[in-house]
Design a protein around this motif. Sequence first.
Motif, short mmCIF file in Angstrom:
data_model
loop_
_atom_site.label_atom_id
_atom_site.label_comp_id
_atom_site.label_asym_id
_atom_site.label_seq_id
_atom_site.Cartn_x
_atom_site.Cartn_y
_atom_site.Cartn_z
N ALA A 176 -51.05 -49.73 -13.28
CA ALA A 176 -52.22 -48.92 -12.93
C ALA A 176 -52.54 -49.06 -11.45
O ALA A 176 -52.95 -48.10 -10.80
N LYS A 177 -52.31 -50.25 -10.92
CA LYS A 177 -52.63 -50.51 -9.52
C LYS A 177 -51.81 -49.63 -8.57
O LYS A 177 -52.27 -49.30 -7.47
N LEU A 178 -50.62 -49.26 -8.99
CA LEU A 178 -49.74 -48.48 -8.11
C LEU A 178 -49.86 -46.97 -8.34
O LEU A 178 -49.21 -46.18 -7.66
N MET A 179 -50.69 -46.58 -9.29
CA MET A 179 -50.74 -45.17 -9.70
C MET A 179 -50.94 -44.20 -8.54
O MET A 179 -50.24 -43.21 -8.43
N ARG A 180 -51.90 -44.51 -7.66
CA ARG A 180 -52.18 -43.57 -6.58
C ARG A 180 -51.18 -43.63 -5.44
O ARG A 180 -51.29 -42.90 -4.47
N GLN A 233 -55.37 -35.40 -18.18
CA GLN A 233 -56.19 -34.70 -19.17
C GLN A 233 -57.58 -34.50 -18.58
O GLN A 233 -58.10 -35.36 -17.88
N THR A 234 -58.18 -33.36 -18.91
CA THR A 234 -59.55 -33.11 -18.47
C THR A 234 -60.21 -32.14 -19.45
O THR A 234 -59.71 -31.99 -20.57
N VAL A 235 -61.31 -31.51 -19.03
CA VAL A 235 -61.97 -30.52 -19.88
C VAL A 235 -62.21 -29.25 -19.08
O VAL A 235 -62.23 -29.28 -17.85
N VAL A 271 -54.17 -30.70 -16.40
CA VAL A 271 -53.93 -30.19 -15.03
C VAL A 271 -52.97 -31.15 -14.29
O VAL A 271 -52.85 -32.31 -14.66
N LEU A 272 -52.34 -30.64 -13.26
CA LEU A 272 -51.64 -31.53 -12.34
C LEU A 272 -52.72 -32.28 -11.57
O LEU A 272 -53.66 -31.67 -11.07
N THR A 273 -52.59 -33.58 -11.50
CA THR A 273 -53.68 -34.34 -10.90
C THR A 273 -53.18 -35.30 -9.84
O THR A 273 -51.97 -35.45 -9.65
N LEU A 274 -54.12 -35.94 -9.15
CA LEU A 274 -53.81 -36.85 -8.04
C LEU A 274 -52.91 -36.17 -7.02
O LEU A 274 -52.03 -36.78 -6.44
N GLN A 275 -53.17 -34.87 -6.81
CA GLN A 275 -52.28 -34.10 -5.93
C GLN A 275 -52.40 -34.50 -4.47
O GLN A 275 -51.51 -34.19 -3.68
N ALA A 276 -53.50 -35.17 -4.12
CA ALA A 276 -53.68 -35.54 -2.71
C ALA A 276 -52.59 -36.52 -2.24
O ALA A 276 -52.45 -36.76 -1.05
N ARG A 277 -51.81 -37.08 -3.19
CA ARG A 277 -50.68 -37.94 -2.79
C ARG A 277 -49.52 -37.11 -2.24
O ARG A 277 -48.66 -37.62 -1.55
N GLU A 278 -49.46 -35.84 -2.61
CA GLU A 278 -48.21 -35.08 -2.50
C GLU A 278 -48.05 -34.32 -1.20
O GLU A 278 -48.99 -34.09 -0.46
N ALA A 281 -60.47 -34.99 -13.64
CA ALA A 281 -59.09 -35.43 -13.92
C ALA A 281 -58.63 -36.44 -12.87
O ALA A 281 -57.93 -37.40 -13.19
N ALA A 282 -59.01 -36.23 -11.62
CA ALA A 282 -58.52 -37.10 -10.55
C ALA A 282 -59.38 -38.35 -10.37
O ALA A 282 -58.91 -39.37 -9.89
N ARG A 283 -60.66 -38.25 -10.75
CA ARG A 283 -61.53 -39.43 -10.58
C ARG A 283 -61.22 -40.49 -11.60
O ARG A 283 -61.19 -41.68 -11.30
N LYS A 284 -61.08 -40.06 -12.82
CA LYS A 284 -60.81 -41.01 -13.92
C LYS A 284 -59.54 -40.54 -14.63
O LYS A 284 -59.62 -39.96 -15.70
N PRO A 285 -58.38 -40.79 -14.02
CA PRO A 285 -57.16 -40.19 -14.57
C PRO A 285 -56.84 -40.67 -15.99
O PRO A 285 -56.85 -41.88 -16.26
#
Lengths: 448, 128, 479
Positions: free
Chosen positions: A285-289, A298-300, A309-316, C469-473
Motif C-alpha cells: 500500500a505504501k508504494l501505491m502512489r 471503485q467509486t460512486v 474509473v481510472l484513478t490515481l492518474q496524476a502519477r501518469e 476514487a483517488a482520495r480513498k482508493p
Amino acid sequence: MTWSYLPHTAEDRQEMLAAIGVKETMDLFADIPEQIRLRRGLNLPGPLSEPELAAHFAKLAAANANLAEYACFLGAGAYDHHIPSTVDHVLRRSEFYTAYTQYQPEISQGYLQALWEYQSMICALTGMPVANASMYDGATAMTEAAILACGATNRREILVARSVHPHYRSVLATYARDFDYDVKEIAFADGATSASELAALAGRSTAAVIVQNPNFFGSVEDLAGLVAATHAVGALFITVAEPTALGVLEAPGKLGSDMVVGEGQPLGLALAFGGPYLGFFAASAKLMRKMPGRIVGQTVDKDGKRGFVLTLQAREQHIRREKANSNICSNEALCALAISVYLATMGKEGFAEVSRQCLQKAHYAYDRIVAAGAAQPVFAAPFFQEFAVRPGKPIAEINASLLEQKIIGGLDLEEFYPELAGCMLLCVTEKRTKAEIDALAAGLEALL
Amino acid sequence: MKIPAELLYSKDHEWVKVEDGRAVVGITDFAQDQLGDVVFVEVPEAGAELGVGDGLTTIESVKAVSDVYSPLGGKIAQVNEELGDAPQLINEDPYGKGWIAVLEIADAAELKGLLTAEEYKKFLSEEA
Amino acid sequence: MNQPLLFELGKPGRKAFDLPACDVPEKKGLLPETCLRSEKAALPEVSQLELMRHYTQLSNRNFGVDTGFYPLGSCTMKYNPKINEDVARYNGLALLHPLQPAASVQGALAIIYAVEEALAEIAGMAAVTMQPAAGAHGELTGLKLIRAYHRDRGDFGRIKVIVPDSAHGTNPASVTMCGMEVLEIKSEPDGSIDLEALKAAVGSDTAALMLTNPSTLGLFESRIEAIAEIVHEAGGLLYYDGANANAIMGIVRPGDMGFDVVHFNLHKTFATPHGGGGPGSGPIGVKECLRPFLPNPRIEKLEGKYTFGCSEKSIGKVHSFYGNFGVIVRAYAYILAMGGAGLRQASEDAVLNANYCKKLLSKDYDSPFDRFCMHECILTSKKQKNNGIHTLDIAKRLLDYGYHPPTIYFPLIVEEALMIEPTETESKETMDGFISAMQQIAREALENPGLVLTAPQHTVVSRLDEAQAARKPVVRWEP
C-alpha cells in the motif's frame, strides 16, 4: 481499385470535396512541401482479397511446428497450459477488443469492472494489497519495479539473482544503463539463490533485491530468508513470481515482498511466439502512489451507484509528463481481460489443481528420466514444473532428434549460462500426458 | 476569490502567515480553485531544511499535479499531518485547516520578497 | 442495475472447467512445508454459464469501434478487420513457443521479417525492430538508440532532448525514462515549431528533437526540412512520433522529411485492435547509422532461411522474446489487404474525412486554425463557454447521442480543445449523423444548458466521483 475497409464511393468523395470547397483530395495536402513527397507508389505486396489473405497465412502457418501437433517440454518463461474455451469467446467480443482506454467511464463500465476484478485476482494470488491494470510483459514489469525501488529508497544499486530469467536481466540492464544504476548479480548455488552471497553484496546503497520464484531453473527459493536479509539493509524486495506456481506456493506478499511482478502468459494467454503477453505488477500500500501504469478504482456516481474509473492518474505521463514515474501509456488490457476469464474459469479449486498437477507431472518426468539414467541431475534444490538435467549429448542434437518424434525438447542452458554447458532445462505442465512424458523419456534413452 | 488582508503571498500562489519568527504556509484560494478537487498531498518531512523556491510538497488533483515551492528559506518545524487523510481540506479551507507546513524563518529579509494582499490581487488580475 | 462483481456470483464448490484427472502416480512431500500456500487464493467459484453471462453483461456496458463512431483524436480508432483476428489464431501462428528452434518457426520469422521490410518502406528507413510493445515503448527504445549512437562516437555530453510543448505526454516521460533531460520549447499558436526558439535551444548538449508531424494539432509542419537542418547542424538527431502517421502513408515518408528514428503504433495506423488500452505494438525504424544499436536478436535472411543474429553494439533487449507477435501478424494482414495504393488511399480518405467534419462543424464551434487539417481537426468550446458549458460537458452529452466523444483537453496548448479524428473507415452518413448531433448539442448549449451540464442521462452510470476514487482508493475486492 476499391478496398472493403474504405467505405467511400466516388460520389461520396466528390460531395465531401465540394462541401469543403476544394477540387481534389490532394488539395488538402498543400502544406506538405512538394520536394519531400514520395513521387512513386509504395513498394509493398498486395492488395490481397480475404480468401487470398487466409490462404497466404495458412501457408505461413504451415511452415511452423505448432503445439497442437507437437508435445512441448520447453518453458523458460513461456508455458504451454490448457486454455479454457471461455477465454477466447470473451476475447472475441468486439465491445472489448475494439475499445480504447477507459477515459470515458460512463461507456466503459464493463471493461473497468473487468480490469478491477483482474486487479483483485492478482492481489489474491500474490497476497498484495494493490495491483495495476498491467504492464507490457514480465521483463518490463520487473524492470519498472526496480526503477520504482531506486526512486522510493533514493539509492542506486540493484541486486538481481542470476537465476532470474536472462531476458528480464537483459531488459533491466538496458533500462538501468541510462539511469546509471549499478546492477549486480547474486550467484546461485545448487540451483537456488545463495543467501550468503546476498548477505555479502547487500548494503546501505542497495535499493532492491530481485529474486524469481520458482526461478529460471524451476527451483523454489527460500523467500522468507532472502526477504529478511534484504530488509535488514533497508532495501525493497521484489519477487518475480511464476503465477501458476502460486496455486501451491505461499503468496509472496505473506512472506514480506514489497513488490510482486511477473509474466501473466501462463494464466490463459496463447504462447503466440512470445506475445502479446502481460506483466502483472502488485505492490504494498505504501508504494501505491509511486506505481507505474493504469489503476482502476471503485467509486460512486452522482446517484450513489457503484462505478469504476481510472484513478490515481496524476502519477501518469499524460499529466505529469517528464516527472511521471513511467512513460507507459498503452498496456496489455485485453490480456488482463483474458487472465480474468482464465482465473475465474479455473476457479479457486481448479487453479490450485492445475498447479498441483504441474508439480506432480514434472516430478514424475524427472524421476522417469533420471531413474532410467537418460540424463544426470544438475541441481538438488526443490523444484516446481521445470528442472535441469545433463543428458550427455549436445542439446541441439537431442532436440533435433526429438523434433522428428513431434516433441519439442528443453532449452539449451548454455545459451544463457556458459557454466551450464551440456545442461537442458525441461518443463512439464499439467497439459503433458503420461504418454507424452514417457515418450520424452524414451526419446532421451534412445540417444544414450 | 478570498485573499485575506493579513497574509503575505508569493507569485507561485502560496500564502504565508508570520507568527513569532515562524511562517505558516499554504496555497491560496485561487490556487486550489485552479487545481480542482485535491486528492492527495505529499506531507512534507518535518526537520527538512529548505531554501527559497525548493520543493515543499506536491499536490495532486484528479487531473493535475502541482509542485508547491517554499516561499521562504528555513527548517520545517511542523507539518499538517491531517492532509494525508483529508486532502480536501485544501479545497475546503485553504487559509485555515488546509495549511501545509510551518517554517522556522531563516532570514526575515526574505519576507520583503513576498506580495501584500493588495499586490497579489493586482498580480492575479494581470495574470488573467 | 449494477452488474454484480465476479466475487458476488456463484458459491463454494461451483466450477467452470473440467480439468483432466492427473494421470501420473502422485507423490507427497515434493516441496518443503514452509514454502506451501497456507490458504487457497480467493478466486471466484462460478459455473460456466454464470461466467459467460457475467462477461456478456460487462461487454454490453462497454463501447467499441464495432459499437459506434469513435472519433478519438490522436488514437486512430479505425475499423479492425475480422479476418486479421482469424489468421492470428491459426494454430501455426498462435501455438508457437518463442524459444522453439529457428528451423521450426520459419513461417513466424518470415512474418516478422516481412513486416520490418514493409514498415521500412513506408517510413523511408533502413531497418526496423518489432520488439517494442507500444508507442511509448518505441519512443524509449528510439531514444536509447540515439543515446547509444552519441555515446559510441564518444559524444557523452548529449543528454538533452528538445520537446515542443504541444507534444504527447509520453515524449517527455520517455526522455526521463532514458535518464536524459527534457528541454521544452514553446510552439507557435498553431502548434508549429518556433524556429528561433529551436535555434536557441540546440547546442553541443542536444541529443535529439522529438516531433510529431502532422503535429498534435493535426497540422503538417511545412518547415520540417529547415527544422531537420537546424538539429542536424547542431549534431542532434530527429525522432518522429508516429502517432499521427495515418495522415501520410504513401504521401510523404519520415525518412524523407529528415527524421532518423520513427515509431509506428500498429494499433493506430495499421488497424490492429486497441484492445481497451492494449496490447499494442510500437516498432521503430531507423536510418543506417543507428542500425548497429537495434535491440537483439535481429532476424536475418540468408539464402531463403531465417535465422537470429545479434549485434555487439546493441542496446540489449527491451522486451522478452520478439515483441507482440500476435499484433504484428494482424498488422501484416492489414498491410497485405491494402497494398501500397490502398494505404495511400486510406491516408487520403482520413484527411478528407477530418476536413469534412471540420468544415461542417466550424459554424457552431470555434475552429482556431484557418487552414486545412490533416487526419484530425481541433475545435474548441469557446462559443459555448459563455453559457457555462465546457468541453467536458459537450463530451458527456455526446454519450447520450450514442457517440464516443473526441479527445478532450489535448493538446494542452489549446484551451478547451476537442480533437476529432474520424479515420478513413467511417462513411459520410456516419459523419453526417455525428455532425448533426454536435450541432444539436450546440443548440442545446444555448437553449437548454442544464441538459448539457447534467449529461449523460442515458448511460448505465452518471458522472462518477473521481475525487473520491483517488482520495480513498479502493482498487480490489475484499471479502
